[in-house]
Design a protein around this motif. Structure first.
Motif, PDB file in Angstrom:
ATOM      1  N   LYS A  61      35.288  51.279  41.721  1.00 18.95           N
ATOM      2  CA  LYS A  61      34.900  52.780  40.915  1.00 18.95           C
ATOM      3  C   LYS A  61      35.518  52.403  39.704  1.00 18.95           C
ATOM      4  N   ASN A  62      36.880  51.637  39.687  1.00 19.59           N
ATOM      5  CA  ASN A  62      37.251  51.738  38.234  1.00 19.59           C
ATOM      6  C   ASN A  62      37.784  50.327  37.940  1.00 19.59           C
ATOM      7  N   PRO A  63      37.026  49.274  37.640  1.00 19.50           N
ATOM      8  CA  PRO A  63      37.547  48.093  37.383  1.00 19.50           C
ATOM      9  C   PRO A  63      38.389  47.897  36.124  1.00 19.50           C
ATOM     10  N   ILE A 114      38.918  37.266  31.572  1.00 18.19           N
ATOM     11  CA  ILE A 114      38.619  37.064  33.027  1.00 18.19           C
ATOM     12  C   ILE A 114      39.660  37.360  33.845  1.00 18.19           C
ATOM     13  N   ASP A 115      39.402  38.126  35.057  1.00 17.95           N
ATOM     14  CA  ASP A 115      40.293  38.446  35.966  1.00 17.95           C
ATOM     15  C   ASP A 115      39.936  37.633  37.356  1.00 17.95           C
ATOM     16  N   ASP A 116      40.240  36.423  37.526  1.00 19.31           N
ATOM     17  CA  ASP A 116      39.813  35.379  38.707  1.00 19.31           C
ATOM     18  C   ASP A 116      40.114  36.041  40.040  1.00 19.31           C
ATOM     19  N   GLU A 117      41.196  36.831  40.213  1.00 16.92           N
ATOM     20  CA  GLU A 117      41.464  37.113  41.087  1.00 16.92           C
ATOM     21  C   GLU A 117      40.590  38.304  41.952  1.00 16.92           C
ATOM     22  N   LYS A 118      40.410  39.179  40.973  1.00 17.56           N
ATOM     23  CA  LYS A 118      39.317  40.412  41.501  1.00 17.56           C
ATOM     24  C   LYS A 118      37.953  40.278  41.079  1.00 17.56           C
ATOM     25  N   ARG A 119      37.668  39.126  40.445  1.00 15.92           N
ATOM     26  CA  ARG A 119      36.409  38.638  39.979  1.00 15.92           C
ATOM     27  C   ARG A 119      35.749  39.589  39.032  1.00 15.92           C
ATOM     28  N   LEU A 120      36.602  39.994  38.055  1.00 15.85           N
ATOM     29  CA  LEU A 120      36.273  40.976  36.758  1.00 15.85           C
ATOM     30  C   LEU A 120      36.338  40.298  35.526  1.00 15.85           C
ATOM     31  N   ALA A 124      35.844  46.917  31.558  1.00 15.88           N
ATOM     32  CA  ALA A 124      35.913  45.685  32.620  1.00 15.88           C
ATOM     33  C   ALA A 124      34.780  45.877  33.623  1.00 15.88           C
ATOM     34  N   TYR A 125      34.207  44.960  34.103  1.00 13.84           N
ATOM     35  CA  TYR A 125      32.939  44.838  34.930  1.00 13.84           C
ATOM     36  C   TYR A 125      33.328  43.758  35.835  1.00 13.84           C
ATOM     37  N   HIS A 126      32.560  44.106  36.899  1.00 14.03           N
ATOM     38  CA  HIS A 126      32.454  42.913  38.291  1.00 14.03           C
ATOM     39  C   HIS A 126      31.622  41.820  37.688  1.00 14.03           C
ATOM     40  N   PHE A 183      23.397  44.384  32.217  1.00 12.48           N
ATOM     41  CA  PHE A 183      24.016  44.467  33.454  1.00 12.48           C
ATOM     42  C   PHE A 183      23.009  44.753  34.500  1.00 12.48           C
ATOM     43  N   LYS A 184      23.225  44.823  35.978  1.00 12.25           N
ATOM     44  CA  LYS A 184      22.470  45.424  36.975  1.00 12.25           C
ATOM     45  C   LYS A 184      23.292  46.770  37.417  1.00 12.25           C
TER      46      LYS A 184
END
Length: 240
Positions: free
Chosen positions: A52-54, A69-75, A82-84, A146-147
């Motif tokens: 809901k709130n990346p 990049i946030d590798d841990e959360k895949r963001l 921020a996006y997934h 984006f999708k």
């Protein structure tokens, strides 16, 4: 419960939630009790809260040009948003409105116009052969789509006014190429996930004959989803 007690409990819950959210943001491991408390306070799971709130939970682990990049959360983060990883649809580098290179899930990245030099090196001739090459650039940007997101696209601007193709231009272009490498990294992660899921699904099927399984793996190899070595290894395993 009186009004003052309600106020105190609300403040306590807010403080506790902030502490837990910071732990999630910093990729700290929560205990079972902390997870239950987080879910009670947010009325949802940690994964749902991140979805809901990346931006709130983003913590940079790497950076490619203008994309973090946030590798841990895949963001991934562009600017302040921020996006997934799986929100990413496509991306293309545009010079003077013409696409130089583009990429996306299932297509990798391909040169549309111009020539890329070595990894994150320079791009020469950022125009198609039909257009006359000039020594100036009016605009250079990456268009990202984006999708299932609104807005469906955003742009990363590198050049917004007339710029001569000099050393400064080459430096800006290098940053644009590094940014593209960040999107390439995200797509590679998604492709690997897709590869693992497909192979896992096929391996878990008990209703296929050996011949059917071999055909499935051969199709995957022909499509480039698995390597020839992986196909030969699986073939040997099935035949034995």
């Amino acid at each position: 419960m009186g009004l003052w007690d309600s106020v105190k409990k609300g403040a306590s819950d807010f403080s506790q939630l902030s502490t837990l959210q910071n732990k999630v943001k910093n990729n700290e491991v929560l205990t079972v009790d902390e997870i239950e408390e987080f879910e009670r306070l947010t009325k949802g799971s940690i994964e749902e809260s991140i979805r809901k709130n990346p931006t709130k939970y983003f913590k940079k682990s790497n950076k490619y040009g203008q994309v973090e990049i946030d590798d841990e959360k895949r963001l991934f983060k562009i600017g302040l948003t921020a996006y997934h990883f799986d929100d990413l649809n496509s991306y293309e580098l545009l010079e003077n409105g013409s696409a130089i290179t583009s990429g996306g899930l299932g297509v990798g990245r391909a040169i549309v116009g111009g020539v890329l030099l070595g990894g994150v090196g320079a791009v020469l001739g950022g125009v198609t052969k039909k257009k006359k090459q000039t020594n100036f650039v009016e605009s250079l940007k990456i268009l990202v789509t984006f999708k299932n997101k609104k807005p469906v696209s955003t742009t990363i601007d590198f050049i917004k006014k007339k710029q001569k193709k000099d050393k400064k231009y080459e430096s800006i272009l290098l940053t644009a190429q590094e940014t593209l490498a960040g999107f390439d990294y995200i797509i590679n992660v998604l492709e690997n996930d897709k590869h693992g899921e497909i192979v896992g699904n096929i391996s878990g099927s008990n209703n296929l004959s050996v011949a059917d399984e071999l055909r499935k793996y051969k199709e995957l190899a022909d499509d480039g989803i698995i390597t020839i070595e992986e196909f030969e290894s699986k073939k040997k395993e099935l035949l034995e």
